[in-house]
Structures are given as structure tokens and as C-alpha cells.
Design a protein around this motif. Structure first.
Motif: not given
Lengths: 243, 243, 243, 243
Positions: D13-16, D38-41, D49-54, D65-68
Motif C-alpha cells: 500500500d505504502a509503495i503504491d 520519498y519515504s514512509v515510516v 523506513l520504506l524509501i525510494t531507491v537512488s 523501486d523501493f527499499v526498506r
């Protein structure tokens, strides 16, 4: 939705990606009227490009609105279609910069007026210095904001042969093969527009976005005072003199 | 998606293309409120135009929001609908410029304020000079950037008969039949908007795009200093004096 | 697509039209954050409005994000929902202007900064004069460009009761029932935003568009020099002194 | 359409929701090139955090395209993906501000040039004062226009460890747990961009919108004269001196 990131597999893939670029860039105000031209390198030995034909509305490019040309800009696909008037510039860039996979040329308001401001009549070559912005890192090989990019500005002309020669004279002495940061990432034609390129269409498209963002920052920044009233432009001039 | 390029086959084709123009121009900020009016020439002998009715939201034109008029701007389709208040201007243009297939009138911020800046109160005719831009080549018959287009500016009025006469007096002596570059491609009504035309709707739409782009370049360019601080406006004045 | 022109038949019609307004205005930059509020008059005797609830993202209003209130701004639909903090202003306008069918309040950059420029701190009432533009004809009852609209500017406050009283004191003496052109079409709250209204939602939406266009023309026009260098602002000042 | 308001139930959900943010922000000019992150806790104890990759195009983020990452910014999901270069800043903010549920970083033209104007070279910390605007109420805990927000500006750097330490030194002494208005809602990196956050993604997104609107108001307001000619900037300076 066409993904401009994936490497095109066939000429038709490349065509569809360029059509998507056209719709996007027209919507963003960078390819209005029938301006702009886009190409991808489809063969390196011999050098051949797929390029937009002359005089088409970029928001509505059809699959027939492209032509395959050789290194001299001559059509080689027997289609009889007339390639972009600026084909020779695309071929020149692709030849001088061996890593080039795509070349994009757009006409934006900021690029048009900034290049005009920097190049008074009678001057044939100038530059637009962009420095200190984090967004410079969007240009391939740049890893810091603490640098500057001098964007060459060539006086505009209708003589593509003459212009291609001017670009060649400017670019040929530079080392385009060194790894890391290339000598430059694009150039402006005064009161005309921006040429940029990339290893593939995604990188070229990213360069257009980055340059357009930076042009707007530079132009707006020149007339934005700080809260205390000192014009940003004065600060920039002081900083440039310290260079 | 309606293709504004293909020649309309029927009145309904023309209507649907004009409705698409309305949605597009409203989205681009050129046809806000119930402003603007658009027409296509549907008959040359006698001269008849299909034109938008008065007072409609251009983002939501229905198929009933058009009326067919004669050369004097009188409805001839028995619909009872009221054509645009500026119908007479469309008819005048279509009559004076024999190649016209479509006339488009829009209201943009840049066109509105530029025309206001050039025409102080009490002056009934002025001009906006646009020169040196590659995008001038988007105007039919212009093949170089090294030229200028003087866009006539007429003082605005609510008296369409008087305005049509003023336009006629200005345009009738000019040679609109010569091949190549026409005497002009459009005019501004001060603090009101832009009128332009083309052989077909695609060309007229292209002219709107080109003019709007150039208006923005001219307006923004006037207050953009070069990096060294010399105002672009000073450069332009020097260049104009050398004309 | 929701047609904002047709008169709503039911409360649910009105709600869906307001939700469409929210999506549109958010996309246009006029209802960002959770700013703005919109209402329609759903009953005249007694006076009742349907209004947006407090603190919602206008780009994503749901059907539950509205509440029905009485002339004093108190909810009468038993929903328990909290109406917009500025409900009292909508009720005051609807009461003072008997023809009102809808009230729209938006926050745009141009409206915000223009109202701030005209009203220095400590001044509680000012005006923004807009004159000479053809687009003034988009305001109901105005049939010429050769006029001006003085948009009242009220100093902003968090005390809605006090502000409603200030608006009432300003508006109540005016003749809102005379046919033709009303005393005004909207007002600004300084560094806050625009309130406007109409006989129905379509007219109110048209007024928002027209005012926003005119605000941008006024603001940009103040710093646009003519080609010869005379600031437009000087011309406007001369014209205003001749009034 | 992804609703950024609802609390994400799962990482997917957070990713989408973050992918939707990327498309929206790219379209609005705030996440061009491969800029922004962008990130969410997703966990508070331990902090993850779930954050966008570089280095990804934010208009086309895929689910991969996200990493924890953990509180030190190290990936903990075994994906091998490289998180954003600025991950440590997200972690630092999430650690120092216990209520944070999401952190958004964007690059806009106005934020870039305003922060550059306020922070001449050689100065490592400045502030942008935003005061008197109703839209300040879009920042959590602010209930009036009659206030100001001082947005910290940190000199940009490529050394994230050093920058995180500078932010920590600035933020750690402040009381982030008090109810009501927090010490600040975001900060700028000079000539780089904006960092802001919120209890959830909806609030962080609202803060981006509000800040961007206010940046544009501040920047445009500095060069907008009142009708009578007194520069707004002079008025603001007088008001600030009275503070």
C-alpha cells in the motif's frame, strides 16, 4: 504507456518512444507549432539515425513521420519522406560523441530568451553558465552541486552546413571518450532552442528536463531579490568573479 | 482523438474539430470564461462560415453551439441561434484573405498585456514587433529567423462594424494573393486578444501556438537581464534602431 | 463528465458538481492544501446552503464531505459534520445578494499577492481596480471593456463574525436588486483569497476564471515595459488620474 | 485512483501511494530528472523506513523501486537495491520528530531560487521567513494567518553525514513533543530543495503543496508593486522590522 527507459528493440519501438516524447514535450510547451526534432541512433557502423520528418505537429506524430538517414543526413529507407531540416546537426552530434544513442532538440521560452540575452547580435559564440545547483547532478557524470556547466550558445542560422561545421570546430578538439563527466551535455542556438543527447532516449529526455529546470532557475533567479533587497544577480556576479 | 489536421468533410466534422479546439484552448488558458470564438469557412461562393455561438463555455461546446452565417454575418441555417458577437470580424478576415479556411480568436494573458503595453489610451493603431526568433518560421511563408513580424494592434471597441471597417481599411490595400509570405498572420485587439487564421484549422491552430509562444518570449525577454547585467530590452532597442 | 452548467436537481447533483469543481480548481492551483470552500443555495425560504466541510483535500472530495446549513451557518442535516470555518461568509453573501445560487472561495497566488500589495498592515479596507480589459465582460452585467471593476479588499482575520459584519456593513447599503450590473462581483481577503458568486454554479465558476485571469493580467502588467521602455504602470497611473 | 489519505495497511500500500506521489509531483514540476526522494515510516520500534531507491524517474516508479532501511539508513530487506543517496536525512528526521509517518523531498524552481537568494556562499545556515498568509494554516498546528514560519535553510553539501549532523544539532534542542504547533514543518537545502514531513503521507503531501504555494507567493510578491508604485518588498521590510 510507452516506457522511454527501456532500450528500443526495433525501429518501431524507437518510433513509438519518440512519438510519446513528442506528445509529452508538446504538452510541456517545449515542442509547439511544428518545432523540434528528435532522433535515435539505430546503427553505429555505418552510422544511421531514425529522425522525425520535417514540419510535423509533434503532439500527433504518426508512425510514418520518421525517416532513416545516414551519417550525411541522407535518407536511406527509400520512403521518399523529407527528414528534419536540422538532420545534419543530429548526425554531427552522433558522430562527434560516440556514446550518443539519442538526440533531442526542443524550443522552450526560457531557453529561447536566455540564449538571446547572452548573445547580442554580431556575436557568433557565447555561453550560459549554470552553477551551484543540486539539479546539475541530473547531467550525466556530474556528482556534485559545487560545480558549473557552461552551455555553449551558437548564433542561429538557416545554413545547417555552416552551423554543423561551427559545432564540429567547437566539439572535435574535446575529449568525448574520457570516462566520467563529458565536456558538455548540450548547447543552445540563440533565440532558437536546446540540443541535448544521451546514451539512450531516457537519458536524453532526462537532460532536456534538467536543462529546462535549470534555465528557469537561472532566468527567474536573475530578478529575484533576497528578503533584504540584495539582488541575487549581484551575488552571482561576485561568486563568478571569485572563480 | 479528433485530428485537427485532416480537412473536415462535413459541417459535423468541422464542428467536432472546433469543439476539440475549445477544450484544448480552454485547458491552455486561452479561452477562459466564455471568451474566444472560432470559425471555419464552409463555402466560398457564396462565402459562408460555421462559427461558435455567443456566450458559451469553450471547454464544453456542444454540437448545437455553432451557427452557419453568410458574408455579412447573418445566420443562414434557420437555427435561431445567436452567433458570436464578433462574427463580423471573422467574415471580414475570410473575405479579405482569400486563402483563409479557419479563423481563431483567443484571449491570453500575454497577448492581453502586451497589446495593452503597446497601445496607450487614445491611440487607435499600433504594432508589436517580433523579431529574430526561430519560431517565426512557424508562421506560414516565413523561412528564416532573421526577419520580423509586425503584429497590428487595433484599439479595442464594442462597435464591431466600426472595427471591421478599420481592419478592412488596413488590410484591403495589401496583397494577400502573392505566393509566399503574407502581409501578416494575425492581429491583436488591445487588452482583448489575438485573431489569427490559416488555410485550414490545423494551420490556424499552429499560428495561435506560435504567436502565444512568441508573445511570452517577447514579454519575459523585456525584463530578463543578461548575466552581465545589461537588460535585454536595451539590446533590442539598439537592434530596432539599426533597422 | 459533470456538467456544471445544468441546474442541480437534487442535493446529490449539487454535491457532485461541487466535487468536480474541487478537482478542477485543485488542478488549476486555486484550491491547494485543504484551502477553499464552495457552496450552493439549496433553499431560499428558509435560506439553506450546502457547503464543503472543514479541512478536506478539495481534489478528493467525497459525497460525505458536505453539510447543509441554515442562514446562521448552523448544520441542519443532523450529520454531525463540521462545516467550513468560513460558512458564515457564504451565508452572509447569500443573504445580502438575493440572486445568489452559489458561492465559491479560492486561494490563488495572484489573488493572494495582489491583495497583499494593495492593503498594507493596519488598513482594514482597500480595493483592487481592474480596468479596460475585454475580459471584464465575463462578469455578469458588464457589456464593455471601457469600464472598471473595483474589487473590495478586506483585511484578513480569524474572527468570522467580525468579518461577516464588515462585509455586511459594506454590502447592505448597495442596491443588489437593480437589473443589469451589480455593485460588485466578488471581494478579496488580504493575503488570503477570492470570494465570488453567481446565480448558479456555472456563473460562479465563470467568475472565478475571469477574476483569476484578470488578477494575472494586472499583476504581470505592472512590471511589463512597452517596447520603448515606458512602464505600463506609469500609463495606468496616468489613466487612473484622468478618471 | 490511489488515495494518499488512507493509512497504508501494508508495505505494498505504502509503495503504491508513493508511486502515485511520484507521478503527481513529477507532473507538477517538483520531481524532475531523477531528483527527489520519498519515504514512509513502516516501523517505529525499531525505526524502519520504506524509501525510494537512488536515481529513478519519479514519474515512472515501479514496485521494485523501493527499499526498506533501518535507522542508520542501511537496507534490511535483502533486496540488494541501493536506497536514495539522502536516506540518512529521512532517518534523521524520522528519529528527531517522533510523530513523523512520512518524509517528502522535492526540487521546485521557486524553492531552489528562494533558498539560493537567502543564503550567499559561505553562509551555512539561514532562514526564509513566510508571514501573514492565510495558507500558513495549511501547516499542522497553525491556526492563524497572523504569524510567521521561519523555514531553516541549510547550505547544501554532498556529505550526508555532515548534513545530518547539522540538522540534528539544529533540531535536537527543540521540543517536538509539545502538542499544537511544532518548531517547524520543513527546511530548505540551498539551491537544492525542500524537505517536509507529516504524521502520514497525506499530511506530508499537504505540506509540500502549502510550502510550494507560499514559496511562489513570497518570490512573486517581492517584485510586485502596488498600484501606487510602492514595492511590496518595502512594505514587508517595514513589517519585519516592527517584529
Amino acid at each position: 504507456m510507452i516506457n522511454a527507459t527501456a532500450a528500443p528493440v526495433t525501429d518501431m519501438d524507437a518510433i513509438d518512444r519518440l512519438r510519446a516524447i513528442g506528445r509529452e514535450f508538446h504538452g510541456r510547451g517545449w515542442s509547439l507549432g511544428t518545432s523540434s526534432n528528435y532522433s535515435v541512433v539505430v546503427s553505429r557502423d555505418p552510422l544511421e539515425l531514425l529522425i522525425t520528418v520535417s514540419g510535423k505537429d509533434k503532439s500527433a506524430l504518426g508512425r510514418d513521420d520518421f525517416v532513416r538517414v545516414d551519417a550525411a543526413g541522407r535518407p536511406v529507407d527509400g520512403s521518399g519522406r523529407k527528414s528534419s531540416a536540422e538532420t545534419l546537426l543530429h548526425c554531427t552530434i552522433a558522430e562527434l560523441v560516440p556514446s550518443v544513442g539519442a538526440v533531442l532538440h526542443t524550443h522552450s521560452v526560457w531557453g529561447t530568451i536566455l540564449s538571446g540575452a547572452e548573445l547580442p547580435r554580431g556575436v557568433s559564440r557565447g555561453r550560459l553558465r549554470i552553477e551551484g545547483f543540486e539539479m546539475l547532478k541530473g547531467l550525466e557524470g556530474i556528482a556534485t552541486h559545487d560545480t558549473f556547466e557552461d552551455v555553449p550558445i551558437f548564433a542561429n542560422t538557416q545554413d545547417m552546413t555552416e552551423l554543423a561545421a561551427r559545432i564540429r570546430a567547437d566539439f572535435a578538439p574535446l575529449d568525448w571518450s574520457a570516462p566520467g563527466r563529458p565536456p558538455c551535455h548540450g548547447f543552445l542556438l540563440s533565440r532558437h532552442g536546446l540540443y541535448t543527447w544521451g546514451r539512450d532516449l531516457a537519458e536524453a529526455r532526462r537532460h532536456i528536463e534538467i536543462f529546462e529546470f535549470l534555465f528557469e532557475c537561472v532566468a527567474r533567479g536573475r530578478t529575484l531579490p533576497a528578503a533584504g533587497g540584495h539582488a541575487q544577480q549581484q551575488q552571482q556576479q561576485q561568486q563568478q568573479q571569485q572563480q
